[in-house]
Design a protein around this motif. Structure first.
Motif, PDB file in Angstrom:
ATOM      1  N   GLY A   1       0.809  -1.221   0.000  1.00 16.85           N
ATOM      2  CA  GLY A   1       0.000   0.000   0.000  1.00 16.85           C
ATOM      3  C   GLY A   1       0.836   1.262   0.000  1.00 16.85           C
ATOM      4  O   GLY A   1       0.524   2.227  -0.704  1.00 16.85           O
ATOM      5  N   VAL A   2       1.921   1.279   0.774  1.00 18.47           N
ATOM      6  CA  VAL A   2       2.808   2.448   0.785  1.00 18.47           C
ATOM      7  C   VAL A   2       3.490   2.606  -0.566  1.00 18.47           C
ATOM      8  O   VAL A   2       3.618   3.719  -1.084  1.00 18.47           O
ATOM      9  CB  VAL A   2       3.841   2.346   1.934  1.00 18.47           C
ATOM     10  CG1 VAL A   2       4.934   3.383   1.788  1.00 18.47           C
ATOM     11  CG2 VAL A   2       3.146   2.489   3.277  1.00 18.47           C
ATOM     12  N   TYR A   3       3.908   1.487  -1.178  1.00 16.12           N
ATOM     13  CA  TYR A   3       4.516   1.544  -2.507  1.00 16.12           C
ATOM     14  C   TYR A   3       3.525   2.108  -3.522  1.00 16.12           C
ATOM     15  O   TYR A   3       3.868   2.966  -4.337  1.00 16.12           O
ATOM     16  CB  TYR A   3       4.982   0.154  -2.939  1.00 16.12           C
ATOM     17  CG  TYR A   3       5.533   0.102  -4.339  1.00 16.12           C
ATOM     18  CD1 TYR A   3       6.819   0.550  -4.604  1.00 16.12           C
ATOM     19  CD2 TYR A   3       4.766  -0.375  -5.398  1.00 16.12           C
ATOM     20  CE1 TYR A   3       7.331   0.513  -5.890  1.00 16.12           C
ATOM     21  CE2 TYR A   3       5.266  -0.420  -6.686  1.00 16.12           C
ATOM     22  CZ  TYR A   3       6.553   0.023  -6.924  1.00 16.12           C
ATOM     23  OH  TYR A   3       7.049  -0.002  -8.195  1.00 16.12           O
ATOM     24  N   ALA A   4       2.289   1.633  -3.478  1.00 16.98           N
ATOM     25  CA  ALA A   4       1.271   2.123  -4.408  1.00 16.98           C
ATOM     26  C   ALA A   4       0.975   3.599  -4.189  1.00 16.98           C
ATOM     27  O   ALA A   4       0.778   4.352  -5.145  1.00 16.98           O
ATOM     28  CB  ALA A   4      -0.011   1.300  -4.274  1.00 16.98           C
ATOM     29  N   LYS A   5       0.971   4.037  -2.942  1.00 15.73           N
ATOM     30  CA  LYS A   5       0.673   5.440  -2.620  1.00 15.73           C
ATOM     31  C   LYS A   5       1.826   6.362  -2.992  1.00 15.73           C
ATOM     32  O   LYS A   5       1.630   7.378  -3.652  1.00 15.73           O
ATOM     33  CB  LYS A   5       0.345   5.557  -1.126  1.00 15.73           C
ATOM     34  CG  LYS A   5       0.225   6.973  -0.607  1.00 15.73           C
ATOM     35  CD  LYS A   5      -1.080   7.586  -0.995  1.00 15.73           C
ATOM     36  CE  LYS A   5      -1.244   8.918  -0.315  1.00 15.73           C
ATOM     37  NZ  LYS A   5      -1.540   9.986  -1.217  1.00 15.73           N
ATOM     38  N   VAL A   6       3.039   6.004  -2.574  1.00 13.18           N
ATOM     39  CA  VAL A   6       4.178   6.905  -2.743  1.00 13.18           C
ATOM     40  C   VAL A   6       4.759   6.832  -4.150  1.00 13.18           C
ATOM     41  O   VAL A   6       4.937   7.856  -4.815  1.00 13.18           O
ATOM     42  CB  VAL A   6       5.259   6.591  -1.686  1.00 13.18           C
ATOM     43  CG1 VAL A   6       6.512   7.390  -1.932  1.00 13.18           C
ATOM     44  CG2 VAL A   6       4.723   6.856  -0.286  1.00 13.18           C
TER      45      VAL A   6
ATOM     46  N   HIS B   1      -1.184   5.961  -6.328  1.00  8.69           N
ATOM     47  CA  HIS B   1      -2.562   5.463  -6.223  1.00  8.69           C
ATOM     48  C   HIS B   1      -3.065   5.600  -4.794  1.00  8.69           C
ATOM     49  O   HIS B   1      -2.397   5.205  -3.856  1.00  8.69           O
ATOM     50  CB  HIS B   1      -2.643   3.989  -6.620  1.00  8.69           C
ATOM     51  CG  HIS B   1      -2.316   3.736  -8.045  1.00  8.69           C
ATOM     52  ND1 HIS B   1      -3.098   4.171  -9.079  1.00  8.69           N
ATOM     53  CD2 HIS B   1      -1.285   3.083  -8.620  1.00  8.69           C
ATOM     54  CE1 HIS B   1      -2.564   3.806 -10.213  1.00  8.69           C
ATOM     55  NE2 HIS B   1      -1.453   3.145  -9.973  1.00  8.69           N
ATOM     56  N   SER B   2      -4.240   6.167  -4.638  1.00  5.82           N
ATOM     57  CA  SER B   2      -4.874   6.209  -3.324  1.00  5.82           C
ATOM     58  C   SER B   2      -6.402   6.264  -3.449  1.00  5.82           C
ATOM     59  O   SER B   2      -7.091   6.572  -2.510  1.00  5.82           O
ATOM     60  CB  SER B   2      -4.386   7.416  -2.523  1.00  5.82           C
ATOM     61  OG  SER B   2      -4.792   8.618  -3.137  1.00  5.82           O
TER      62      SER B   2
ATOM     63  N   ALA C   1      -4.966   6.431   4.229  1.00  5.11           N
ATOM     64  CA  ALA C   1      -5.637   5.228   4.711  1.00  5.11           C
ATOM     65  C   ALA C   1      -5.559   4.106   3.674  1.00  5.11           C
ATOM     66  O   ALA C   1      -5.887   2.964   3.970  1.00  5.11           O
ATOM     67  CB  ALA C   1      -7.092   5.534   5.040  1.00  5.11           C
ATOM     68  N   TYR C   2      -5.079   4.430   2.486  1.00  7.39           N
ATOM     69  CA  TYR C   2      -4.951   3.433   1.419  1.00  7.39           C
ATOM     70  C   TYR C   2      -4.041   2.271   1.816  1.00  7.39           C
ATOM     71  O   TYR C   2      -4.402   1.111   1.591  1.00  7.39           O
ATOM     72  CB  TYR C   2      -4.467   4.098   0.126  1.00  7.39           C
ATOM     73  CG  TYR C   2      -4.528   3.204  -1.080  1.00  7.39           C
ATOM     74  CD1 TYR C   2      -5.734   2.949  -1.716  1.00  7.39           C
ATOM     75  CD2 TYR C   2      -3.377   2.613  -1.592  1.00  7.39           C
ATOM     76  CE1 TYR C   2      -5.796   2.132  -2.826  1.00  7.39           C
ATOM     77  CE2 TYR C   2      -3.429   1.791  -2.695  1.00  7.39           C
ATOM     78  CZ  TYR C   2      -4.636   1.548  -3.310  1.00  7.39           C
ATOM     79  OH  TYR C   2      -4.702   0.728  -4.406  1.00  7.39           O
ATOM     80  N   PRO C   3      -2.869   2.517   2.422  1.00  6.36           N
ATOM     81  CA  PRO C   3      -2.052   1.375   2.864  1.00  6.36           C
ATOM     82  C   PRO C   3      -2.748   0.498   3.908  1.00  6.36           C
ATOM     83  O   PRO C   3      -2.589  -0.725   3.897  1.00  6.36           O
ATOM     84  CB  PRO C   3      -0.794   2.023   3.449  1.00  6.36           C
ATOM     85  CG  PRO C   3      -0.692   3.331   2.751  1.00  6.36           C
ATOM     86  CD  PRO C   3      -2.111   3.772   2.536  1.00  6.36           C
ATOM     87  N   LEU C   4      -3.547   1.098   4.778  1.00  8.91           N
ATOM     88  CA  LEU C   4      -4.291   0.305   5.757  1.00  8.91           C
ATOM     89  C   LEU C   4      -5.345  -0.560   5.069  1.00  8.91           C
ATOM     90  O   LEU C   4      -5.542  -1.725   5.425  1.00  8.91           O
ATOM     91  CB  LEU C   4      -4.943   1.213   6.791  1.00  8.91           C
ATOM     92  CG  LEU C   4      -4.002   2.023   7.673  1.00  8.91           C
ATOM     93  CD1 LEU C   4      -4.785   2.989   8.546  1.00  8.91           C
ATOM     94  CD2 LEU C   4      -3.145   1.101   8.507  1.00  8.91           C
ATOM     95  N   PHE C   5      -6.023   0.017   4.087  1.00 11.72           N
ATOM     96  CA  PHE C   5      -7.014  -0.736   3.320  1.00 11.72           C
ATOM     97  C   PHE C   5      -6.345  -1.871   2.560  1.00 11.72           C
ATOM     98  O   PHE C   5      -6.860  -2.991   2.515  1.00 11.72           O
ATOM     99  CB  PHE C   5      -7.749   0.204   2.350  1.00 11.72           C
ATOM    100  CG  PHE C   5      -8.749  -0.497   1.482  1.00 11.72           C
ATOM    101  CD1 PHE C   5      -9.958  -0.918   2.003  1.00 11.72           C
ATOM    102  CD2 PHE C   5      -8.477  -0.744   0.149  1.00 11.72           C
ATOM    103  CE1 PHE C   5     -10.888  -1.574   1.205  1.00 11.72           C
ATOM    104  CE2 PHE C   5      -9.395  -1.397  -0.648  1.00 11.72           C
ATOM    105  CZ  PHE C   5     -10.606  -1.815  -0.122  1.00 11.72           C
TER     106      PHE C   5
END
Length: 105
Positions: free
Chosen positions: A26-31, A35-36, A51-55
């Motif tokens: 999730g952190v990779y996808a966000k940073v 993507h979020s 909250a995307y990495p938590l999801f």
């Protein structure tokens, strides 16, 4: 079981690794990928922000445990997974703006 020595991974360790893998993804996808957002068939979009990495961790952990539970019951996880992947491929081909053969690449 015979000598009462469990040499396997504990449940909490397995859960921790699953959550860590989901958070990392999730952190990779966000940073890195930026993507979020969750897109609901172009009807609505929800921006989860950080909250995307938590999801993502929740989805990875739930999916992994669901497949393990299914496989542990009767050993048929391959069959149920194949049906799910086929349904997702059909949906991707039907709903995607790309040509249908892109779903299988």
């Amino acid at each position: 079981i015979l000598k009462r020595h469990n040499k396997g991974v504990t449940g909490y360790t397995k859960l921790g690794v699953q959550v860590l893998a989901g958070l990392s993804l999730g952190v990779y996808a966000k940073v890195v990928l930026g993507h979020s957002e969750l897109d609901f068939f172009d009807l609505a979009t929800v921006d989860l922000g950080w909250a995307y990495p938590l999801f993502t961790a929740l989805v990875v952990t739930a999916t992994s445990n669901a497949v393990n539970l299914t496989d542990g019951l009767d050993g048929l996880a391959a069959g149920t997974s194949a049906i799910t992947f086929l349904a997702l491929a059909v949906l991707l081909g039907a709903l995607s703006p790309y040509p249908p053969d892109m779903a299988f690449l």
